[in-house]
Design a protein around this motif. Structure first.
Motif, PDB file in Angstrom:
ATOM      1  N   PRO A  74       0.410  -9.150   6.369  1.00 34.62           N
ATOM      2  CA  PRO A  74       0.642  -8.564   7.706  1.00 34.62           C
ATOM      3  C   PRO A  74       1.072  -9.654   8.704  1.00 34.62           C
ATOM      4  N   GLY A  75       0.498  -9.732   9.851  1.00 41.15           N
ATOM      5  CA  GLY A  75       0.897 -10.756  10.799  1.00 41.15           C
ATOM      6  C   GLY A  75       1.304 -10.174  12.126  1.00 41.15           C
ATOM      7  N   PHE A  76       1.287  -8.869  12.215  1.00 44.10           N
ATOM      8  CA  PHE A  76       1.583  -8.254  13.515  1.00 44.10           C
ATOM      9  C   PHE A  76       0.826  -6.939  13.617  1.00 44.10           C
ATOM     10  N   ASP A  77       0.749  -6.452  14.823  1.00 49.29           N
ATOM     11  CA  ASP A  77      -0.045  -5.265  15.090  1.00 49.29           C
ATOM     12  C   ASP A  77       0.491  -4.061  14.312  1.00 49.29           C
ATOM     13  N   ARG A  78      -0.400  -3.336  13.722  1.00 49.16           N
ATOM     14  CA  ARG A  78      -0.063  -2.163  12.932  1.00 49.16           C
ATOM     15  C   ARG A  78       0.959  -2.478  11.840  1.00 49.16           C
ATOM     16  N   ALA A  79       0.754  -3.601  11.216  1.00 47.30           N
ATOM     17  CA  ALA A  79       1.676  -4.019  10.149  1.00 47.30           C
ATOM     18  C   ALA A  79       1.640  -3.055   8.969  1.00 47.30           C
ATOM     19  N   ARG A  80       0.604  -2.270   8.883  1.00 48.58           N
ATOM     20  CA  ARG A  80       0.521  -1.298   7.789  1.00 48.58           C
ATOM     21  C   ARG A  80       1.697  -0.335   7.798  1.00 48.58           C
ATOM     22  N   PHE A  85      -2.937  -6.602   3.402  1.00 49.49           N
ATOM     23  CA  PHE A  85      -2.768  -5.735   4.575  1.00 49.49           C
ATOM     24  C   PHE A  85      -4.080  -5.060   4.985  1.00 49.49           C
ATOM     25  N   ARG A  86      -5.067  -5.150   4.114  1.00 51.03           N
ATOM     26  CA  ARG A  86      -6.358  -4.567   4.515  1.00 51.03           C
ATOM     27  C   ARG A  86      -6.960  -5.351   5.679  1.00 51.03           C
ATOM     28  N   ASP A  87      -6.569  -6.602   5.776  1.00 48.88           N
ATOM     29  CA  ASP A  87      -6.999  -7.413   6.921  1.00 48.88           C
ATOM     30  C   ASP A  87      -5.835  -7.522   7.892  1.00 48.88           C
ATOM     31  N   GLU A  88      -5.834  -6.681   8.873  1.00 49.88           N
ATOM     32  CA  GLU A  88      -4.709  -6.658   9.807  1.00 49.88           C
ATOM     33  C   GLU A  88      -4.965  -7.541  11.021  1.00 49.88           C
ATOM     34  N   ALA A  89      -6.023  -8.342  10.943  1.00 50.64           N
ATOM     35  CA  ALA A  89      -6.357  -9.155  12.110  1.00 50.64           C
ATOM     36  C   ALA A  89      -5.389 -10.320  12.287  1.00 50.64           C
ATOM     37  N   ARG A  90      -4.749 -10.695  11.194  1.00 56.49           N
ATOM     38  CA  ARG A  90      -3.875 -11.867  11.283  1.00 56.49           C
ATOM     39  C   ARG A  90      -2.718 -11.613  12.249  1.00 56.49           C
ATOM     40  N   ARG A  91      -2.474 -12.545  13.117  1.00 55.72           N
ATOM     41  CA  ARG A  91      -1.353 -12.433  14.045  1.00 55.72           C
ATOM     42  C   ARG A  91      -0.504 -13.688  13.940  1.00 55.72           C
ATOM     43  N   ASP A  92       0.716 -13.543  13.552  1.00 58.52           N
ATOM     44  CA  ASP A  92       1.609 -14.694  13.490  1.00 58.52           C
ATOM     45  C   ASP A  92       2.242 -14.927  14.856  1.00 58.52           C
ATOM     46  N   ALA A  93       2.678 -16.163  15.043  1.00 54.24           N
ATOM     47  CA  ALA A  93       3.368 -16.478  16.296  1.00 54.24           C
ATOM     48  C   ALA A  93       4.668 -15.676  16.381  1.00 54.24           C
ATOM     49  N   GLN A  94       4.983 -15.280  17.603  1.00 52.16           N
ATOM     50  CA  GLN A  94       6.146 -14.414  17.785  1.00 52.16           C
ATOM     51  C   GLN A  94       7.303 -15.187  18.410  1.00 52.16           C
ATOM     52  N   ASP A  95       8.464 -14.790  18.018  1.00 49.93           N
ATOM     53  CA  ASP A  95       9.668 -15.385  18.582  1.00 49.93           C
ATOM     54  C   ASP A  95       9.906 -14.776  19.964  1.00 49.93           C
ATOM     55  N   PRO A  96      10.290 -15.604  20.947  1.00 43.74           N
ATOM     56  CA  PRO A  96      10.490 -15.069  22.306  1.00 43.74           C
ATOM     57  C   PRO A  96      11.620 -14.042  22.384  1.00 43.74           C
ATOM     58  N   ARG A  97      12.518 -14.041  21.435  1.00 38.60           N
ATOM     59  CA  ARG A  97      13.600 -13.051  21.473  1.00 38.60           C
ATOM     60  C   ARG A  97      13.140 -11.674  21.029  1.00 38.60           C
ATOM     61  N   MET A  98      11.947 -11.647  20.509  1.00 36.93           N
ATOM     62  CA  MET A  98      11.476 -10.381  19.953  1.00 36.93           C
ATOM     63  C   MET A  98      11.363  -9.298  21.019  1.00 36.93           C
ATOM     64  N   ASP A  99      10.946  -9.676  22.194  1.00 32.86           N
ATOM     65  CA  ASP A  99      10.813  -8.678  23.270  1.00 32.86           C
ATOM     66  C   ASP A  99      12.103  -7.920  23.515  1.00 32.86           C
ATOM     67  N   ALA A 120      -0.869   3.773  -0.336  1.00 34.89           N
ATOM     68  CA  ALA A 120      -1.363   2.529   0.275  1.00 34.89           C
ATOM     69  C   ALA A 120      -1.504   2.708   1.779  1.00 34.89           C
ATOM     70  N   TYR A 121      -0.513   3.327   2.377  1.00 33.99           N
ATOM     71  CA  TYR A 121      -0.577   3.515   3.818  1.00 33.99           C
ATOM     72  C   TYR A 121      -1.788   4.380   4.197  1.00 33.99           C
ATOM     73  N   LEU A 122      -1.985   5.428   3.417  1.00 38.39           N
ATOM     74  CA  LEU A 122      -3.071   6.353   3.757  1.00 38.39           C
ATOM     75  C   LEU A 122      -4.447   5.728   3.526  1.00 38.39           C
ATOM     76  N   GLU A 123      -4.501   4.737   2.656  1.00 41.50           N
ATOM     77  CA  GLU A 123      -5.775   4.023   2.530  1.00 41.50           C
ATOM     78  C   GLU A 123      -6.079   3.296   3.838  1.00 41.50           C
ATOM     79  N   LEU A 124      -5.040   2.808   4.495  1.00 42.76           N
ATOM     80  CA  LEU A 124      -5.224   2.055   5.734  1.00 42.76           C
ATOM     81  C   LEU A 124      -5.303   2.956   6.956  1.00 42.76           C
ATOM     82  N   ASP A 125      -4.679   4.115   6.856  1.00 46.06           N
ATOM     83  CA  ASP A 125      -4.658   5.039   7.997  1.00 46.06           C
ATOM     84  C   ASP A 125      -4.662   6.481   7.480  1.00 46.06           C
TER      85      ASP A 125
END
Lengths: 547, 279
Positions: free
Chosen positions: B122-128, B48-62, B153-158
């Motif tokens: 992670p895999g999504f924005d602000r996954a932390r 989770f220290r690398d939050e750049a990863r973005r997984d593909a999103q399901d269209p129903r997610m919106d 752990a969270y506070l290490e990231l934010d």
């Protein structure tokens, strides 16, 4: 446990040499039910439960029924919704020694088939043996012990009201030397026309207690002639709005010589009835801080345990509560002020996943401080709890002291009983095999009674019973017993009530750790008289007779 | 203890890919007997220290996110469970199913989903935020060690998240680490005050300040520091007059300090605050 220890039936002189003991404290119990002869499967409605009446009890009583010096076991047992006044019947188990029991129900002429909940034990007629009151759904029962025969004298005693009585305790509230009776009551409930279901956290569940009318509690004064007088109105008990009472404890919390009555209420504020003289009681629950938790939140008080957790000689109060809430430790600050310190003692947040019932302070490892055990189990049936991730069956919580805090005992060190999940309700605590350490009997809702044998304790010990031949309350219910040893003070209260709907033996049990020399005792009798006994050798059971 | 961060992140997340039919939910939760929550956190944190990863999103997610934003937890969960069933590696779906349970106080049900999100993310924005929600979830389940690990752990990231400092302070009180508790809660207070200086005091900041001061009073009480407790509680009720817990505690402290008149008034304010909140 089965180690050899000297068994001395009388208090010896100072010259009695105490046994040398290995000062290694170990809290460990084992399930000894199979060989015990206790074979009762409790009835409490049917499974799965469909009404609140089926999930709230019942209690147990541990007392010396036959006067032979050991502790016998009484279970009032329950009934079913279709025949709430005709259950399978109460049972009595005679202690044969060595942690073996036999069914003595017939010998005691015990013929009680009501839906029993709370038990209270005390010598109401001052004849030297212990009588039993059973709080019932429907008609309560007073069983007078006539030389071992438990005779139903409810009507002649004036105690046969019709309601859902949940818990009861004896205590000498008017200080006249005999035992009065407080009966806590729960809700108005008609088994023939039960209320419709309600919603709890999105689940459809049986009704209550919220939304149901509460029943009034009663305080009965012992007239001394075998009858009781309902003094609830005259003594101010009726002055409070009725609540969902589930537990009661009678003792002198403020040390002024007049006992208070603490009532643990489900889904509401607890009561603390106080008076400093012969006038009416006043509910000081809110003013004292014991009505709620530290945030002013009303809780669902189930079990009650009394102990001196901070060593100041005052009675502190632990209460168990519903799930998603914390258990509560009200530390007695004196002047009838309490402060909830459950969290800072390490007893708070960890209990949120548990729905707690019976609770006991007990020095299970004989190391000189009281441990805490809490038995748990959900009210709602597995069909409702499990899909929601709430556990219907829950293991006990057991804590030992760790400095000024409590530390949870794991099954790895304390025994498999701590990993076994049940739907427990009540429990009684006493030295069943008279080997110096405390054992437990636990009642599971609709399950078999469990006998838990203490096989781990190693420290020195002392058991104190009282005898007051000059008063009807011979065993000193309500007395405070203080032990001083090696610069440390321990206090026990012989309290009516406590646990959950149960009656524990009127004995003060002390673990002494590595104390080898004689100890000093100070007894504050229920009327406030103080008696000191010096040079009491440990590792024995002593009976202190009032001077 | 409102997981504001999780809500924030939901609104930030972009919609995604191909449609899939909803199926019977297959939570496939991770077993939580072992490893311990703290071990789960420790294992997940490096990823989770690398939050750049973005997984593909399901269209129903919106659509599901809109339901979450509308706080329609049950409807959102139904959609999210369908996504999770179709996409068992979707960290965000797992997290959001857990989050909807959490918001409905179904902590035991939230937990395995959050643990799954820890394993997948992670895999999504602000996954932390998984750590943050997991921390509170464990707190409400009474698992203090795990909650502490998750908040740390969270506070290490934010490190600027005041509510995680608050949660960490609570775990320290529960564990008897009073110095740590005072430090963590004070940090929460400082962050609130800094934000207030920037944007002014809104209701949320006032409540956050009040609850941190309330908890600092608990630390003071555990130290038998009645004067300190009074000070913190006075600040708490000054910040948020509906904070009935603080009013009650203040009344107890004032009683112990012998100020019966002020204690009675604090108790009256407690009752009024409860009345205002319908409690």
């Amino acid at each position: 446990m089965r180690r050899a220890l000297p068994w001395l039936l009388a208090c010896g002189a100072a010259s009695c040499a105490p046994e040398a003991v290995a000062p290694v404290a170990r809290l460990h119990l084992v399930d000894a039910t199979a060989a015990s002869g206790v074979d009762l499967v409790l009835t409490s409605g049917r499974r799965p439960a469909t009404q609140i009446l089926e999930v709230k009890g019942g209690g147990l009583a541990l007392f010396d029924w036959d006067g032979d010096g050991d502790l016998d076991l009484f279970a009032p047992n329950g009934a079913t919704l279709d025949a709430p006044a005709h259950g399978p019947g109460a049972r009595l188990f005679e202690n044969l020694g060595g942690l073996r029991f036999r069914d003595a129900t017939t010998d005691a002429a015990l013929d009680l088939h009501r839906w029993g909940y709370g038990c209270a034990v005390g010598d109401v007629d001052g004849d030297g043996d212990e009588d039993v009151f059973v709080a019932c759904y429907g008609r309560d029962a007073l069983l007078r012990n006539d030389g071992g025969r438990l005779v139903d004298v409810t009507t002649s005693a004036g105690l046969d009201g019709e309601a859902w009585s949940s818990a009861a305790a004896f205590g000498d509230v008017d200080r006249d030397g005999d035992l009065d009776l407080y009966v806590a009551r729960f809700v108005r409930f008609d088994a023939a026309a039960p209320p419709p279901s309600m919603t709890f956290l999105g689940a459809e569940v049986f009704a209550g207690p919220m939304g149901l009318a509460a029943e009034r509690d009663s305080l009965y004064l012992n007239r001394g002639d075998g009858t009781f007088e309902d003094a609830s109105a005259a003594l101010g008990i009726d002055a409070v709005a009725p609540a969902y009472g589930l537990g009661v404890a009678i003792l002198d919390f403020d040390g002024d010589g007049w006992p208070e009555v603490f009532v643990g209420n489900d889904s509401g504020r607890n009561f603390l009835f106080h008076r400093a003289g012969p006038g009416p009681f006043e509910d000081r629950g809110v003013a004292s801080g014991i009505a709620t938790n530290q945030d002013g939140g009303e809780q669902a008080t189930m079990g009650i345990a009394i102990g001196d957790v901070d060593g100041d000689g005052r009675a502190d109060v632990f209460t168990s509560n519903f799930m998603d809430d914390t258990n509560t430790l009200h530390v007695n600050l004196g002047r009838l002020l309490f402060e909830d310190r459950g969290v800072s003692y390490g007893l708070g947040v960890e209990s949120r996943s548990y729905l707690g019932w019976a609770a006991h302070f007990a020095d299970l490892d004989l190391d000189g401080d009281e441990d805490l055990v809490v038995f748990n189990g959900h009210v709602y049936p597995p069909e409702i709890t499990e899909p929601r991730g709430w556990r219907h069956l829950q293991e006990p919580l057991c804590y030992e002291r760790d400095g000024t805090r409590f530390r949870r005992v794991t099954a790895e060190s304390g025994g498999a009983w701590l990993a076994e999940a049940h739907c427990d309700r009540s429990a009684v605590c006493g030295d069943l095999d008279r080997d110096g350490d405390l054992d437990l009997v636990v009642a599971e809702l609709g399950g078999p009674l469990r006998v838990l044998e203490n096989d781990g304790a190693r420290g020195a010990w002392l058991e104190v019973a009282l005898d007051d031949p000059g008063h009807a309350n011979r065993r000193g219910l309500g007395a405070r017993v203080q032990l001083d040893a090696g610069g440390r003070r321990q206090v026990r209260w012989l309290t009516g009530g406590c646990g959950y709907q149960s009656a524990n033996p009127p004995e003060a049990h002390f673990g002494l750790g590595d104390v080898a020399g004689p100890v000093a005792l100070e007894v504050t009798w229920p009327d406030g008289a103080v008696q000191r006994v010096a040079d009491v050798a440990p590792n024995r059971r002593v009976r202190i007779t009032r001077e | 203890m409102l997981p504001r961060l999780a809500l924030t992140l939901l609104l930030l997340v972009a919609p995604a890919l191909a449609a899939c039919d909803a199926r019977t939910p297959q939570p496939a939760p991770a077993a939580h007997a072992t490893p311990s929550p703290a071990e789960r956190v420790a294992a997940a944190l490096p990823r989770f220290r690398d939050e750049a990863r973005r997984d593909a999103q399901d269209p129903r997610m919106d659509a599901a996110l809109k339901l979450v934003g509308a706080r329609d937890w049950a409807a959102a969960r139904a959609q999210l469970e369908a996504i999770a069933a179709d996409r068992p590696q979707d960290a965000r779906a797992a997290f959001l199913v857990g989050y909807t349970h959490h918001k409905e106080k179904r902590y035991a049900q939230a937990r395995p989903w959050l643990e799954r999100a820890l394993e997948l993310g992670p895999g999504f924005d602000r996954a932390r935020s998984v750590f943050y929600v997991y921390g509170w979830c464990l707190w409400y389940l009474g698992e203090v060690d795990g909650a502490r690990a998750a908040f740390e752990a969270y506070l290490e990231l934010d490190p600027e998240e005041r509510d995680a400092w608050f949660g960490l302070g609570l775990t320290a009180i529960q564990q008897g680490r009073l110095d740590d508790a005072a430090r963590d809660l004070q940090r929460s207070v400082e962050l609130v005050e800094a934000l207030a200086a920037q944007r002014g005091v809104d209701a949320q900041l006032a409540q956050d300040l009040a609850k941190a001061e309330n908890a600092l009073a608990d630390v003071a009480l555990a130290r038998d520091d009645l004067a300190g407790a009074r000070q913190h509680l006075t600040r708490a009720v000054g910040a948020w007059r509906d904070g009935y817990e603080a009013w009650f505690k203040l009344s107890r402290v004032l009683t112990r300090l012998g100020d019966d008149e002020a204690a009675a008034e604090a108790l009256r304010q407690h009752d009024l605050a409860r009345e205002r909140l319908g409690r």
